[in-house]
Design a protein around this motif. Sequence first.
Motif, PDB file in Angstrom:
ATOM      1  N   MET A 119     -99.801 -46.786 -33.364  1.00 40.64           N
ATOM      2  CA  MET A 119    -100.413 -45.588 -32.825  1.00 40.64           C
ATOM      3  C   MET A 119     -99.898 -45.377 -31.413  1.00 40.64           C
ATOM      4  SD  MET A 119    -104.369 -45.739 -34.202  1.00 40.64           S
ATOM      5  CE  MET A 119    -104.792 -44.089 -33.680  1.00 40.64           C
ATOM      6  N   ARG A 120     -99.949 -44.151 -31.017  1.00 39.79           N
ATOM      7  CA  ARG A 120     -99.463 -43.770 -29.700  1.00 39.79           C
ATOM      8  C   ARG A 120    -100.509 -42.854 -29.078  1.00 39.79           C
ATOM      9  NH1 ARG A 120     -93.590 -41.802 -30.331  1.00 39.79           N
ATOM     10  NH2 ARG A 120     -93.321 -44.033 -30.642  1.00 39.79           N
ATOM     11  N   VAL A 121    -100.883 -43.132 -27.827  1.00 36.35           N
ATOM     12  CA  VAL A 121    -101.851 -42.288 -27.139  1.00 36.35           C
ATOM     13  C   VAL A 121    -101.356 -41.939 -25.742  1.00 36.35           C
ATOM     14  CG1 VAL A 121    -103.888 -43.139 -28.398  1.00 36.35           C
ATOM     15  CG2 VAL A 121    -103.208 -44.244 -26.263  1.00 36.35           C
ATOM     16  N   VAL A 122    -101.861 -40.819 -25.260  1.00 36.99           N
ATOM     17  CA  VAL A 122    -101.711 -40.424 -23.869  1.00 36.99           C
ATOM     18  C   VAL A 122    -103.130 -40.350 -23.329  1.00 36.99           C
ATOM     19  CG1 VAL A 122    -100.971 -38.614 -22.280  1.00 36.99           C
ATOM     20  CG2 VAL A 122     -99.589 -39.129 -24.299  1.00 36.99           C
ATOM     21  N   VAL A 123    -103.404 -41.148 -22.294  1.00 41.10           N
ATOM     22  CA  VAL A 123    -104.739 -41.228 -21.708  1.00 41.10           C
ATOM     23  C   VAL A 123    -104.675 -40.594 -20.325  1.00 41.10           C
ATOM     24  CG1 VAL A 123    -106.608 -42.765 -20.989  1.00 41.10           C
ATOM     25  CG2 VAL A 123    -105.151 -43.397 -22.940  1.00 41.10           C
ATOM     26  N   THR A 124    -105.519 -39.594 -20.101  1.00 41.48           N
ATOM     27  CA  THR A 124    -105.544 -38.884 -18.832  1.00 41.48           C
ATOM     28  C   THR A 124    -106.927 -38.973 -18.215  1.00 41.48           C
ATOM     29  OG1 THR A 124    -103.897 -37.298 -19.627  1.00 41.48           O
ATOM     30  CG2 THR A 124    -105.187 -36.640 -17.727  1.00 41.48           C
ATOM     31  N   ARG A 125    -106.966 -39.338 -16.963  1.00 36.58           N
ATOM     32  CA  ARG A 125    -108.233 -39.289 -16.220  1.00 36.58           C
ATOM     33  C   ARG A 125    -108.510 -37.819 -15.920  1.00 36.58           C
ATOM     34  NH1 ARG A 125    -108.894 -42.394 -10.517  1.00 36.58           N
ATOM     35  NH2 ARG A 125    -108.042 -40.464  -9.672  1.00 36.58           N
ATOM     36  N   ALA A 126    -109.694 -37.349 -16.293  1.00 38.38           N
ATOM     37  CA  ALA A 126    -109.996 -35.929 -16.158  1.00 38.38           C
ATOM     38  C   ALA A 126    -111.377 -35.700 -15.553  1.00 38.38           C
ATOM     39  CB  ALA A 126    -109.933 -35.255 -17.529  1.00 38.38           C
TER      40      ALA A 126
ATOM     41  N   LEU B  48    -109.470 -38.076 -21.244  1.00 41.27           N
ATOM     42  CA  LEU B  48    -108.947 -37.268 -22.336  1.00 41.27           C
ATOM     43  C   LEU B  48    -107.884 -38.112 -23.019  1.00 41.27           C
ATOM     44  CD1 LEU B  48    -108.443 -34.656 -23.974  1.00 41.27           C
ATOM     45  CD2 LEU B  48    -106.877 -33.952 -22.128  1.00 41.27           C
ATOM     46  N   VAL B  49    -108.028 -38.321 -24.332  1.00 39.05           N
ATOM     47  CA  VAL B  49    -107.092 -39.153 -25.091  1.00 39.05           C
ATOM     48  C   VAL B  49    -106.446 -38.317 -26.185  1.00 39.05           C
ATOM     49  CG1 VAL B  49    -106.858 -41.172 -26.589  1.00 39.05           C
ATOM     50  CG2 VAL B  49    -108.448 -41.239 -24.648  1.00 39.05           C
ATOM     51  N   LEU B  50    -105.125 -38.147 -26.097  1.00 38.14           N
ATOM     52  CA  LEU B  50    -104.358 -37.517 -27.162  1.00 38.14           C
ATOM     53  C   LEU B  50    -103.833 -38.644 -28.031  1.00 38.14           C
ATOM     54  CD1 LEU B  50    -102.331 -34.971 -24.990  1.00 38.14           C
ATOM     55  CD2 LEU B  50    -104.554 -34.649 -26.092  1.00 38.14           C
ATOM     56  N   ALA B  51    -104.124 -38.600 -29.342  1.00 42.27           N
ATOM     57  CA  ALA B  51    -103.821 -39.736 -30.220  1.00 42.27           C
ATOM     58  C   ALA B  51    -102.935 -39.318 -31.378  1.00 42.27           C
ATOM     59  CB  ALA B  51    -105.125 -40.325 -30.764  1.00 42.27           C
ATOM     60  N   GLY B  52    -101.821 -40.050 -31.549  1.00 44.50           N
ATOM     61  CA  GLY B  52    -100.906 -39.826 -32.661  1.00 44.50           C
ATOM     62  C   GLY B  52    -100.786 -41.066 -33.515  1.00 44.50           C
ATOM     63  N   VAL B  53    -100.502 -40.857 -34.798  1.00 45.14           N
ATOM     64  CA  VAL B  53    -100.413 -41.956 -35.753  1.00 45.14           C
ATOM     65  C   VAL B  53     -99.038 -41.936 -36.409  1.00 45.14           C
ATOM     66  CG1 VAL B  53    -101.398 -42.937 -37.863  1.00 45.14           C
ATOM     67  CG2 VAL B  53    -102.891 -41.833 -36.184  1.00 45.14           C
ATOM     68  N   GLY B  54     -98.413 -43.118 -36.472  1.00 50.72           N
ATOM     69  CA  GLY B  54     -97.132 -43.276 -37.140  1.00 50.72           C
ATOM     70  C   GLY B  54     -97.316 -43.888 -38.520  1.00 50.72           C
ATOM     71  N   HIS B  55     -96.257 -43.918 -39.285  1.00 52.60           N
ATOM     72  CA  HIS B  55     -96.299 -44.418 -40.666  1.00 52.60           C
ATOM     73  C   HIS B  55     -96.744 -45.874 -40.783  1.00 52.60           C
ATOM     74  CE1 HIS B  55     -94.603 -40.893 -42.605  1.00 52.60           C
ATOM     75  NE2 HIS B  55     -93.780 -40.790 -41.566  1.00 52.60           N
TER      76      HIS B  55
ATOM     77  N   SER C  71    -103.284 -40.227 -41.101  1.00 51.32           N
ATOM     78  CA  SER C  71    -103.615 -40.036 -39.686  1.00 51.32           C
ATOM     79  C   SER C  71    -105.095 -39.786 -39.434  1.00 51.32           C
ATOM     80  CB  SER C  71    -102.833 -38.858 -39.108  1.00 51.32           C
ATOM     81  OG  SER C  71    -101.466 -39.081 -39.187  1.00 51.32           O
ATOM     82  N   GLU C  72    -105.677 -38.904 -40.210  1.00 53.85           N
ATOM     83  CA  GLU C  72    -107.065 -38.510 -39.934  1.00 53.85           C
ATOM     84  C   GLU C  72    -108.023 -39.701 -39.940  1.00 53.85           C
ATOM     85  OE1 GLU C  72    -110.274 -35.024 -41.029  1.00 53.85           O
ATOM     86  OE2 GLU C  72    -108.598 -35.366 -42.400  1.00 53.85           O
ATOM     87  N   PRO C  73    -107.980 -40.569 -40.959  1.00 53.35           N
ATOM     88  CA  PRO C  73    -108.904 -41.705 -40.929  1.00 53.35           C
ATOM     89  C   PRO C  73    -108.641 -42.670 -39.768  1.00 53.35           C
ATOM     90  CG  PRO C  73    -107.939 -41.462 -43.120  1.00 53.35           C
ATOM     91  CD  PRO C  73    -107.237 -40.505 -42.216  1.00 53.35           C
ATOM     92  N   LEU C  74    -107.386 -42.787 -39.329  1.00 52.76           N
ATOM     93  CA  LEU C  74    -107.092 -43.700 -38.222  1.00 52.76           C
ATOM     94  C   LEU C  74    -107.529 -43.133 -36.878  1.00 52.76           C
ATOM     95  CD1 LEU C  74    -103.717 -45.304 -39.303  1.00 52.76           C
ATOM     96  CD2 LEU C  74    -105.995 -46.328 -39.269  1.00 52.76           C
ATOM     97  N   VAL C  75    -107.402 -41.826 -36.690  1.00 54.43           N
ATOM     98  CA  VAL C  75    -107.915 -41.221 -35.460  1.00 54.43           C
ATOM     99  C   VAL C  75    -109.440 -41.360 -35.440  1.00 54.43           C
ATOM    100  CG1 VAL C  75    -108.177 -39.067 -34.164  1.00 54.43           C
ATOM    101  CG2 VAL C  75    -105.957 -39.662 -35.146  1.00 54.43           C
ATOM    102  N   GLU C  76    -110.065 -41.145 -36.579  1.00 57.71           N
ATOM    103  CA  GLU C  76    -111.519 -41.322 -36.663  1.00 57.71           C
ATOM    104  C   GLU C  76    -111.888 -42.785 -36.415  1.00 57.71           C
ATOM    105  OE1 GLU C  76    -115.566 -40.651 -36.975  1.00 57.71           O
ATOM    106  OE2 GLU C  76    -113.914 -39.296 -36.516  1.00 57.71           O
TER     107      GLU C  76
END
Length: 145
Positions: A1-8, A29-36, A98-103
């Motif tokens: 998984m890959r995330v971008v974490v921003t203090r907001a 704020l966490v933007l979250a992406g999932v790889g294979h 992706s959806e179950p892993l972000v959840e």
Amino acid sequence: MRVVVTRATEASVEVEGQVIAELPRPGLLVLAGVGHDDGSDDAAALARKIWGLRILDDEASASDLNAPILVVSQFTLFASTRKGRRPSWSRAAPGEISEPLVERLCVELERLGATVQRGRFGAHMKVSSVNDGPITITIDTKSWE
């Protein structure tokens, strides 16, 4: 998984003209992406890392301050721009993975004690934030740099 974490100081997600999630006070704020190749262990490890990151005021973590977290799915974090001008999304896992892993990431954060707001998976979202610092960190469970 890959995330971008921003203090907001502020962050919100709007879908079809309606605000569906927002930080009730300053947090992450966490933007979250999932790889294979990602799985439940990646989501759990990321949750622990995000909750403990000492990137808030006075080197405090979200866990120290009980700071809220807004998680937004972001498959584009796995874009490949190696060839041509059009990004390839082939490294991003499909929605059914992706959806179950972000959840799972969200549930693990809540299990640790976080107040978590969520974007809407697969929706066209307008994400707004007022970045604080700015402090923005990327984390990839495959490299942990």
